[in-house]
Design an enzyme around this catalytic site. Sequence first.
Site, short mmCIF file in Angstrom:
data_model
loop_
_atom_site.label_atom_id
_atom_site.label_comp_id
_atom_site.label_asym_id
_atom_site.label_seq_id
_atom_site.Cartn_x
_atom_site.Cartn_y
_atom_site.Cartn_z
N HIS A 30 0.88 -1.16 0.07
CA HIS A 30 -0.18 -0.11 -0.18
C HIS A 30 0.86 1.13 0.08
CE1 HIS A 30 -3.62 -2.55 1.96
NE2 HIS A 30 -3.07 -2.75 0.75
N HIS A 82 -9.15 -2.10 -5.34
CA HIS A 82 -8.14 -2.35 -4.41
C HIS A 82 -7.13 -3.33 -4.90
CE1 HIS A 82 -6.05 -2.53 -0.60
NE2 HIS A 82 -5.93 -3.81 -0.70
N ASP A 101 -3.17 -2.76 -5.34
CA ASP A 101 -1.92 -3.61 -4.91
C ASP A 101 -1.15 -3.81 -5.92
OD1 ASP A 101 -2.72 -4.09 -2.29
OD2 ASP A 101 -3.83 -6.00 -2.72
N HIS A 125 -0.27 -11.17 -5.16
CA HIS A 125 1.00 -10.76 -4.88
C HIS A 125 2.19 -11.79 -5.55
CE1 HIS A 125 -0.52 -7.55 -2.51
NE2 HIS A 125 -0.92 -8.26 -1.58
#
Length: 303
Positions: free
Chosen positions: A78, A237, A241, A264
Amino acid sequence: MLRQRTLKTKIRTTGVGLHTGHKVDMTLRPAAPDTGIVFHRTDLPGAADLPALAHGVTDTRLATCLGEGDNKVWTIEHLMSALAGLGIDNLHVDLSGPELPIMDGSAGPFVFLVQSAGIEEQPVPKRFVRVLKPIEVVQGDKIARLDPYEGFRITLSIDFRHPVFERSGNKATIDFAEQSYLGEISRARTFGFMQDVEAMRAQGLALGGTLDNAVVMDEYRVLNPDGLRYADEFVKHKVLDCVGDLYLLGHPLIGAFTGHKTGHAMNNQLLRALLADTSAYEQVSFEQQETAPAFARLLPAFG
């Protein structure tokens, strides 16, 4: 010339780690040109510096983690997203613990911190990574891909079987020459499901999660009293990311990212695949601002 950026002065905040649940002090400090973003654990005397680079990522369970052994920094995505959105090239990040504060679960508070400290131009050219040919990572029905594109665009889709997602939308395309990171992306919060909390906490994750720093859902609805900030906050969101993960190239990206059910881990694998093929990218700078892609010329003004 498009110049590198850092902060005008240092600024400090305190918060709680999303996964550890521990209180942490964080200080953002200006850094010299060509330093990059560098994390420092102040509670581990003599610990090595941790540059925010793709090859330094050691864990991607529900967050992006840098480090090795006890010298780790969790949940950097973030802050990295906010720094990318504001065009910050060089910064020292001091932490009194192993995880960044989660704040409200978005990049918004980090944007506020940076703007409060002020942004300063530096007398050296900003460097970009330009994608020259397609690079792709595929795992079953999941995909992460980079393509040449003279700008910065993210197309992302998610797939959650839940009534709220059916209403909110599962796909977004953000072209940062046309849409504002600060207005469209930065305030989108992380999210999770009540039924998953017990399992995550058994793994030592989400120990600091609350309705104040995440969007939480039961089987039917959003539990946060104030609802969603954007109608499509969930997929936005994921874009947030992704912006943070891609900034682990060490420089802003010129290219188009496409992802389906990525996270991720796959984002990091994609960066490593790009960096492993020296014919797939080049580093560029722009002596004349008018020759730079539009998104780079539209970075937020100095604070």
